[in-house]
Design an enzyme around this catalytic site. Structure first.
Site, PDB file in Angstrom:
ATOM      1  CD  GLN A 138      -4.446  15.407   1.493  1.00 22.14           C
ATOM      2  OE1 GLN A 138      -4.644  14.721   2.296  1.00 22.14           O
ATOM      3  NE2 GLN A 138      -5.250  15.578   0.492  1.00 22.14           N
TER       4      GLN A 138
ATOM      5  CE1 TYR B 297      -3.377   2.813   0.581  1.00 17.83           C
ATOM      6  CE2 TYR B 297      -2.104   3.420   2.272  1.00 17.83           C
ATOM      7  CZ  TYR B 297      -2.867   3.750   1.649  1.00 17.83           C
ATOM      8  OH  TYR B 297      -3.559   5.024   1.727  1.00 17.83           O
TER       9      TYR B 297
ATOM     10  CG  HIS C  29      -1.381  11.712  -5.083  1.00 20.54           C
ATOM     11  ND1 HIS C  29      -2.322  13.028  -4.883  1.00 20.54           N
ATOM     12  CD2 HIS C  29      -1.707  11.000  -3.901  1.00 20.54           C
ATOM     13  CE1 HIS C  29      -2.819  12.246  -3.617  1.00 20.54           C
ATOM     14  NE2 HIS C  29      -2.666  11.260  -3.121  1.00 20.54           N
TER      15      HIS C  29
END
Length: 397
Positions: A153, A49, A294
């Site tokens: 964020q 992940y 990202h």
């Protein structure tokens, strides 16, 4: 000096640690060593992940290859006995020229979670960016690092009421900067996560379960700490799956940035910019532009942020500060990014590898490594301060 004395000088015993985690961390000479330790310490689905990226992971690999291909231009015969690694970022001086990028679900990586990362960021004098998908509340993060600089964020949900609730939580907890994420109009299931069954809803195989239970230490820490949940979003209500789905907004547009500018009291950074044109569109509405793909986790084959950096700085650098992430795995990468015009670099996986490898102590080790590499790189370049770096010090090959 006798031969035996010379041998004793050469064969000094290594640093010793009684704790197994400390012994492992002491052997980590670079971030890649922490990555290797992390891979052994947590279940594969957890490591994947964090470590994985979108589709074929082309964006991430290209970014790393680009940093590896940068060539420094050193200058010799300089007095570099003392170097200054400090940098002013969004109005505040800090000890090191980088920030900790937002990563969700830190308590999944290790039970120490966001609170540990925040306290280490405070210790090293760098900002810590807390994700909307954090597994620790903003108030608890603030309590863990009362003297640290905290950024939040923000995934801008379609429901502005939900956005206002999140902003209120951030303001109450003393966060001074909002990182508005622009590059997530949709959720992107990553191939590694799909294979491991980390989907909504989960669909883990017996093999995934079996491998996960090969890490009893990880599970004992999780059991003691309690099940990790998206605590920041908990204030907005709904199930965990519902909350996560609500944060992705395919309708996000420039009007929303203007609205946010009007309601937020502090600094505002546009995160996820991937072109010179878009940097120009938002520059007058924000205090900073964060070039990011990202971490390669959204659009595969996206532009490499550090390649965009010089052109974006030329376009908007007199109006806003420019940050950059993706592909940064060493202090030398951070130095190169500053030389190419970034106000600061942002690291995500680097400190997450430390978190998985050893909790808070692993994050300390990650920042120790980056700090040392930054200082050594400056000295070898013949530069005595971060602020002296410019494009003459590095070039694309």
């Amino acid at each position: 000096m006798s031969r035996s004395s010379r041998m004793n000088t050469l064969l000094k015993p290594p640093k010793m640690a009684w704790n197994a985690t400390d012994r492992r961390l002491l052997r980590a000479a670079g971030i890649q060593d922490l990555r290797a330790i992390a891979k052994k310490q947590v279940p594969r689905m957890v490591f994947d992940y964090c470590d994985g990226a979108a589709d074929g992971e082309i964006s991430l690999n290209r970014a790393r290859d680009t940093f590896a291909g940068l060539e420094f231009q050193p200058s010799v015969l300089r007095d570099v006995s003392v170097v200054d690694t400090g940098r002013t970022v969004l109005g505040q001086r800090q000890r090191l020229p980088f920030v900790l990028a937002p990563v969700g679900f830190n308590r999944v990586m290790h039970a120490d979670g966001e609170s540990a990362v925040a306290s280490v960021a405070e210790q090293f004098g760098v900002p810590y960016s807390v994700s909307t998908l954090a597994t620790t509340s903003l108030a608890d993060v603030a309590a863990a690092a009362p003297g640290g600089r905290r950024w939040f964020q923000l995934y801008f949900a379609e429901d502005r009421g939900m956005v206002k609730e999140l902003l209120a939580c951030a303001e109450e907890a003393g966060f001074d900067t909002i990182l508005l994420t622009l590059d997530t109009p949709a959720s992107v299931p990553r191939r590694r996560d799909i294979r491991n069954g980390l989907t909504i809803p989960p669909s883990m195989s017996l093999g995934t379960f079996a491998e996960a239970w090969l890490h009893p230490g990880y599970w004992m820490r999780q059991i003691r700490a309690g099940s990790p949940k998206p605590q920041v979003l908990a204030a907005t209500g709904g199930s965990a799956a519902d909350m996560i789905k609500r944060v992705f907004n395919p309708r996000l547009c420039l009007d929303d940035v203007e609205w946010l500018r009007g309601v937020w009291y502090g600094r505002l950074v546009a995160k996820g910019v991937q072109s010179v044109a878009d940097a120009g569109r938002v520059a007058d509405l924000v205090d900073g532009v964060w070039l990011s793909s990202h971490g390669g986790r959204k659009l595969d084959r996206a532009p490499v942020p550090v390649e965009l950096l010089p052109d974006v700085v030329d376009e908007v650098g007199d109006r806003v500060e420019v940050l950059v992430d993706t592909g940064i795995t060493s202090g030398a990468d951070i130095v190169a990014a500053i030389a190419l015009g970034a106000t600061a670099a942002a690291v995500g996986r680097s400190y997450q590898y430390g978190l998985m490898a050893g909790g808070r102590r692993g994050v300390v080790r990650a920042l120790e490594i980056l700090s040392r590499e930054i200082e050594v790189t400056l000295k070898l370049l013949g530069v005595t301060a971060i602020d002296q770096l410019n494009r003459s010090h590095v070039r694309f090959r």
